[in-house]
Design a protein around this motif. Structure first.
Motif, PDB file in Angstrom:
ATOM      1  N   VAL A  26       0.827  -1.213   0.000  1.00 13.19           N
ATOM      2  CA  VAL A  26       0.000   0.000   0.000  1.00 13.19           C
ATOM      3  C   VAL A  26       0.860   1.261   0.000  1.00 13.19           C
ATOM      4  CG1 VAL A  26      -1.692   1.341   1.313  1.00 13.19           C
ATOM      5  CG2 VAL A  26      -1.974  -1.140   1.077  1.00 13.19           C
ATOM      6  N   VAL A  27       1.838   1.322   0.870  1.00  9.53           N
ATOM      7  CA  VAL A  27       2.686   2.515   0.964  1.00  9.53           C
ATOM      8  C   VAL A  27       3.420   2.766  -0.350  1.00  9.53           C
ATOM      9  CG1 VAL A  27       4.733   3.475   2.093  1.00  9.53           C
ATOM     10  CG2 VAL A  27       2.926   2.441   3.469  1.00  9.53           C
ATOM     11  N   GLN A  28       3.766   1.701  -1.061  1.00  7.82           N
ATOM     12  CA  GLN A  28       4.469   1.856  -2.337  1.00  7.82           C
ATOM     13  C   GLN A  28       3.599   2.526  -3.391  1.00  7.82           C
ATOM     14  OE1 GLN A  28       7.674   1.275  -2.286  1.00  7.82           O
ATOM     15  NE2 GLN A  28       7.451   0.492  -0.199  1.00  7.82           N
ATOM     16  N   TYR A  29       2.292   2.421  -3.245  1.00  6.36           N
ATOM     17  CA  TYR A  29       1.382   3.133  -4.145  1.00  6.36           C
ATOM     18  C   TYR A  29       1.099   4.558  -3.667  1.00  6.36           C
ATOM     19  CZ  TYR A  29       0.189  -1.144  -6.724  1.00  6.36           C
ATOM     20  OH  TYR A  29       0.235  -2.267  -7.511  1.00  6.36           O
ATOM     21  N   VAL A  30       1.067   4.747  -2.350  1.00  6.00           N
ATOM     22  CA  VAL A  30       0.674   6.042  -1.800  1.00  6.00           C
ATOM     23  C   VAL A  30       1.810   7.056  -1.855  1.00  6.00           C
ATOM     24  CG1 VAL A  30      -0.047   7.261   0.295  1.00  6.00           C
ATOM     25  CG2 VAL A  30      -1.133   5.091  -0.330  1.00  6.00           C
ATOM     26  N   LEU A  31       3.009   6.677  -1.430  1.00  9.67           N
ATOM     27  CA  LEU A  31       4.096   7.649  -1.307  1.00  9.67           C
ATOM     28  C   LEU A  31       4.435   8.351  -2.625  1.00  9.67           C
ATOM     29  CD1 LEU A  31       6.704   6.254   1.241  1.00  9.67           C
ATOM     30  CD2 LEU A  31       5.136   8.179   1.488  1.00  9.67           C
ATOM     31  N   PRO A  32       4.453   7.660  -3.764  1.00  9.13           N
ATOM     32  CA  PRO A  32       4.763   8.371  -5.004  1.00  9.13           C
ATOM     33  C   PRO A  32       3.821   9.531  -5.301  1.00  9.13           C
ATOM     34  CG  PRO A  32       5.001   6.019  -5.338  1.00  9.13           C
ATOM     35  CD  PRO A  32       4.383   6.203  -3.983  1.00  9.13           C
ATOM     36  N   GLN A  33       2.610   9.495  -4.759  1.00  6.51           N
ATOM     37  CA  GLN A  33       1.684  10.608  -4.966  1.00  6.51           C
ATOM     38  C   GLN A  33       2.158  11.870  -4.248  1.00  6.51           C
ATOM     39  OE1 GLN A  33      -2.541   9.563  -4.583  1.00  6.51           O
ATOM     40  NE2 GLN A  33      -1.942   7.400  -4.496  1.00  6.51           N
ATOM     41  N   PHE A  34       3.029  11.697  -3.247  1.00 10.11           N
ATOM     42  CA  PHE A  34       3.555  12.839  -2.499  1.00 10.11           C
ATOM     43  C   PHE A  34       4.993  13.182  -2.897  1.00 10.11           C
ATOM     44  CE2 PHE A  34       0.259  10.913   0.123  1.00 10.11           C
ATOM     45  CZ  PHE A  34      -0.474  12.019   0.523  1.00 10.11           C
ATOM     46  N   THR A  35       5.738  12.164  -3.320  1.00 13.88           N
ATOM     47  CA  THR A  35       7.154  12.387  -3.622  1.00 13.88           C
ATOM     48  C   THR A  35       7.441  12.575  -5.112  1.00 13.88           C
ATOM     49  OG1 THR A  35       7.622  10.007  -3.869  1.00 13.88           O
ATOM     50  CG2 THR A  35       7.786  10.959  -1.636  1.00 13.88           C
ATOM     51  N   GLY A  36       6.522  12.110  -5.967  1.00 13.48           N
ATOM     52  CA  GLY A  36       6.761  12.172  -7.400  1.00 13.48           C
ATOM     53  C   GLY A  36       7.658  11.071  -7.919  1.00 13.48           C
ATOM     54  N   LYS A  37       8.138  10.212  -7.038  1.00 13.36           N
ATOM     55  CA  LYS A  37       8.993   9.101  -7.452  1.00 13.36           C
ATOM     56  C   LYS A  37       8.142   7.982  -8.058  1.00 13.36           C
ATOM     57  CE  LYS A  37      12.520  10.008  -3.942  1.00 13.36           C
ATOM     58  NZ  LYS A  37      13.273   9.462  -2.773  1.00 13.36           N
ATOM     59  N   PRO A  38       8.727   7.141  -8.908  1.00  8.38           N
ATOM     60  CA  PRO A  38       7.954   6.055  -9.513  1.00  8.38           C
ATOM     61  C   PRO A  38       7.584   4.982  -8.495  1.00  8.38           C
ATOM     62  CG  PRO A  38      10.277   5.864 -10.104  1.00  8.38           C
ATOM     63  CD  PRO A  38      10.119   7.184  -9.401  1.00  8.38           C
ATOM     64  N   ILE A  39       6.523   4.263  -8.787  1.00  9.99           N
ATOM     65  CA  ILE A  39       6.099   3.142  -7.962  1.00  9.99           C
ATOM     66  C   ILE A  39       7.161   2.051  -8.011  1.00  9.99           C
ATOM     67  CG2 ILE A  39       4.401   1.264  -7.787  1.00  9.99           C
ATOM     68  CD1 ILE A  39       2.302   3.281  -8.794  1.00  9.99           C
ATOM     69  N   ASP A  40       7.473   1.493  -6.850  1.00 10.04           N
ATOM     70  CA  ASP A  40       8.484   0.432  -6.753  1.00 10.04           C
ATOM     71  C   ASP A  40       7.799  -0.898  -7.055  1.00 10.04           C
ATOM     72  OD1 ASP A  40      10.415  -1.414  -6.106  1.00 10.04           O
ATOM     73  OD2 ASP A  40      11.026  -0.421  -4.261  1.00 10.04           O
ATOM     74  N   ARG A  41       7.725  -1.209  -8.335  1.00  6.41           N
ATOM     75  CA  ARG A  41       7.007  -2.399  -8.773  1.00  6.41           C
ATOM     76  C   ARG A  41       7.640  -3.683  -8.238  1.00  6.41           C
ATOM     77  NH1 ARG A  41       2.151  -2.631  -9.790  1.00  6.41           N
ATOM     78  NH2 ARG A  41       2.229  -4.572  -8.622  1.00  6.41           N
ATOM     79  N   ALA A  42       8.956  -3.730  -8.161  1.00  5.51           N
ATOM     80  CA  ALA A  42       9.632  -4.947  -7.703  1.00  5.51           C
ATOM     81  C   ALA A  42       9.272  -5.253  -6.259  1.00  5.51           C
ATOM     82  CB  ALA A  42      11.134  -4.808  -7.874  1.00  5.51           C
ATOM     83  N   THR A  43       9.230  -4.221  -5.418  1.00  5.52           N
ATOM     84  CA  THR A  43       8.884  -4.429  -4.015  1.00  5.52           C
ATOM     85  C   THR A  43       7.461  -4.935  -3.875  1.00  5.52           C
ATOM     86  OG1 THR A  43      10.459  -2.778  -3.214  1.00  5.52           O
ATOM     87  CG2 THR A  43       8.583  -3.260  -1.790  1.00  5.52           C
TER      88      THR A  43
END
Length: 219
Positions: free
Chosen positions: A116-133
């Protein structure tokens, strides 16, 4: 001692659990950020005075300051009148602690931290989703949900027909998984008893009173 102040951001599953404790117990509370505007502020000096590890939630109630969700749950249960949030039976109370520990050590890390956090944080940081994680977490999420699914077999909640602290900690994780992660609905559908616990909460006022704003916008 006045109203309980829950400090944190409403998107947090732990903050939501603390709010559900109060809602289910019938305790008046307010949700504040105590001046925090972004996640980085949790490591600021002001918040560290409330939570020395820079996490959320913390609570203030008069002169009492507490951090960590389970401790907050016990405080709400012991200090206020209302429905018991901890099972009255000693063995069931121990089992509740067992399930809370499992959620802290396993469920939260796979469901929240690695998905869940891997989907949420990019909305605030602009970084890409960590698909591997996320992809690496899916088997663990499936396995962990299966454990809770077996524990719920024949029951609405983990200890019968009334939610307790562990149910109130589990549900926000499941709800976040379903709402945020594209894989979430299918994963939870594979654990029908877990899906049933979420559905039972959806019939309770505490569910609707604590839906994070981000989830409301997504709906």
């Amino acid at each position: 001692m006045g109203t309980v102040e829950i400090i944190g951001f409403d998107i947090s599953n732990w903050v939501r659990a603390a709010r559900i404790f109060c809602e289910e117990k019938g305790v008046d509370y307010t949700l504040t950020t105590n001046g925090m505007n972004e996640f980085a502020d949790m490591k600021g000096e002001t918040h560290l005075q409330l939570h020395p590890f820079g996490r959320i939630p913390a609570i203030r109630h008069g002169d009492v300051v507490l951090f960590e969700t389970l401790a907050i749950g016990h405080y709400i249960d012991r200090m206020f009148d209302g429905p018991r949030l901890v099972p009255e039976d000693p063995l069931e109370a121990v089992r509740m602690e067992q399930w809370v520990s499992a959620l802290l050590d396993y469920g939260s890390r796979s469901i929240m931290g690695r998905c869940v956090v891997q989907y949420v944080l990019p909305q605030f940081t602009g970084k890409p989703i960590d698909r591997a994680t996320i992809d690496a977490a899916i088997p663990d999420i499936r396995a962990h949900l299966a454990v809770f699914d077996r524990a719920l077999d024949g029951r609405t909640f983990l200890h019968g027909n009334r939610p307790r602290l562990d149910d109130m900690i589990l549900m926000p994780m499941v709800d976040a998984l379903v709402t945020v992660a594209p894989e979430g609905p299918e994963l939870v559908a594979e654990a029908p008893n877990v899906a049933g616990l979420r559905a039972a909460f959806q019939g309770r006022p505490s569910y609707h009173a604590t839906i994070p704003q981000m989830f409301r916008k997504a709906a």
